[in-house]
Design a protein around this motif. Structure first.
Motif, PDB file in Angstrom:
ATOM      1  N   SER A  79       0.822  -1.127   0.141  1.00  0.00           N
ATOM      2  CA  SER A  79       0.169   0.023   0.051  1.00  0.00           C
ATOM      3  C   SER A  79       0.848   1.220  -0.153  1.00  0.00           C
ATOM      4  N   THR A  82       1.733   2.014  -3.668  1.00  0.00           N
ATOM      5  CA  THR A  82       0.604   2.648  -4.253  1.00  0.00           C
ATOM      6  C   THR A  82       0.583   4.011  -4.034  1.00  0.00           C
ATOM      7  N   THR A  83       0.498   4.421  -2.591  1.00  0.00           N
ATOM      8  CA  THR A  83       0.180   5.877  -2.200  1.00  0.00           C
ATOM      9  C   THR A  83       1.372   6.642  -2.546  1.00  0.00           C
ATOM     10  N   TRP A  85       3.339   6.558  -5.272  1.00  0.00           N
ATOM     11  CA  TRP A  85       3.088   6.651  -6.902  1.00  0.00           C
ATOM     12  C   TRP A  85       2.188   7.636  -7.033  1.00  0.00           C
ATOM     13  N   ASN A  86       1.045   7.712  -6.272  1.00  0.00           N
ATOM     14  CA  ASN A  86      -0.114   8.620  -6.805  1.00  0.00           C
ATOM     15  C   ASN A  86       0.031   9.857  -5.813  1.00  0.00           C
ATOM     16  N   GLU A  87       0.350   9.708  -4.555  1.00  0.00           N
ATOM     17  CA  GLU A  87       0.402  11.159  -3.946  1.00  0.00           C
ATOM     18  C   GLU A  87       1.457  11.981  -4.210  1.00  0.00           C
ATOM     19  N   ASP A  89       2.998  11.860  -7.102  1.00  0.00           N
ATOM     20  CA  ASP A  89       3.027  12.247  -8.621  1.00  0.00           C
ATOM     21  C   ASP A  89       4.511  12.033  -9.039  1.00  0.00           C
ATOM     22  N   PRO A  91       5.244   9.895 -11.661  1.00  0.00           N
ATOM     23  CA  PRO A  91       5.571   9.832 -13.005  1.00  0.00           C
ATOM     24  C   PRO A  91       5.895  11.228 -13.781  1.00  0.00           C
TER      25      PRO A  91
END
Length: 310
Positions: A79, A82-83, A85-87, A89, A91
């Motif tokens: 988890s 995933t957090t 990678w998304n929070e 940013d 990429p």
């Protein structure tokens, strides 16, 4: 007859099963065991923080609060990855790092190889002075020149296409140039010493066949430098990609910063989730591992080439 007998005796004593060979192997075995033990302990000490960061990244923050960071048990999942990678940013910041690292790496190796070719293949009175000038920039601490360099960056104008601020600061071009300037000297020093090991008869034969200086450099010398270039590419990619100092000082816009500076966004003013930062650090380290394993064979051969020469 005596000489033949002496030679036969030495040859017999040099055989693996001879008493002299056994005595030599018994003497070398403790040192070899000690060396292997030392290397294993050193590797464990070196990799222990990485393994601990990986272990921490697999644990939720609630488990570490309850059981402590140095503990076993609880829940293990992805988890945090995933957090992060998304929070964070990631990429976007990976793209920024690619925009900075790849051009800086290619420019550094290209300019350094041309300078090394001139220094190693042509005899000038100031060859040594040129090599010293190229390497002098690496001997100066970067923090010592940050003030004059920053004033220079905010003074030199740039077209609006290359920089939103109109100057070298807060631009990808500025970071690329600073990495090229600081890394070229080391690459010139390594490549010049490597090119000196290439026999001069190769370029002399190419010159007799009518090859120009550019053709000698591009088609004769540069292909022979692939192991050294691969070793330098691995090192330079790691150094440029992992830069934090210049990315923080010269890049004020947070959305334009590379991936290493973006990790700083995960630290809060009153609270820091170390599990989340560990997961993000593991993700950030993936490109350097990919580059190393892709160039591993050339990297090792580039480091050890010439080690057996007398």
């Amino acid at each position: 007859m005596t000489a033949a007998a002496t030679f036969t005796g030495k040859q017999a004593s040099a055989q693996p099963g001879s008493p002299a060979a056994k005595r030599g192997s018994r003497g070398a075995r403790p040192m070899r065991v000690f060396l292997h033990c030392f290397l294993i302990v050193t590797c464990l000490i070196w990799i222990a923080p990485v393994l601990y960061a990986l272990y921490t990244s697999l644990r939720p923050y609630a488990d570490t609060v309850t059981h402590g960071y140095v503990s076993v048990g609880g829940h293990y999942n992805f988890s945090n990855f995933t957090t992060a990678w998304n929070e964070a940013d990631l990429p976007l910041y990976f793209k920024n790092s690619a925009i900075i690292t790849i051009p800086a790496l290619l420019l550094t190796l290209w300019l350094a190889s041309m300078a090394a070719f001139v220094v190693s293949r042509h005899s000038f009175k100031f060859n040594l002075l040129m090599l010293m000038i190229f390497t002098a920039g690496n001997l100066l601490p970067q923090q010592a020149i940050i003030t004059p360099l920053y004033k220079l960056y905010i003074t030199i104008p740039l077209p609006a296409v290359l920089s939103d601020s109109g100057h070298l600061d807060d631009s990808f071009t500025g970071l690329i140039l600073i990495h090229v300037a600081f890394q070229t000297g080391f690459c010139v020093f390594v490549l010049a010493n490597f090119m000196r090991t290439i026999p001069g008869e190769i370029t002399e034969a190419a010159r007799v066949d009518g090859a120009s200086e550019w053709r000698q450099y591009w088609q004769v010398i540069l292909p022979l430098c692939r192991p050294a270039l691969a070793a330098l590419a691995t090192l330079e990619f790691t150094w440029i990609y992992n830069d934090f100092f210049w990315a923080t000082v010269l890049m004020q816009t947070g959305a334009n910063r590379p991936i290493t500076a973006a990790l700083n966004n995960l630290t809060g003013q009153f609270f820091t989730d170390n599990n989340l930062i560990s997961a993000a650090s593991m993700i950030v380290a993936i490109p350097t591992l990919v580059v190393f394993f892709a160039l591993q064979r050339q990297f090792v051969s580039g480091l050890t080439l010439g080690a057996s020469k007398g």
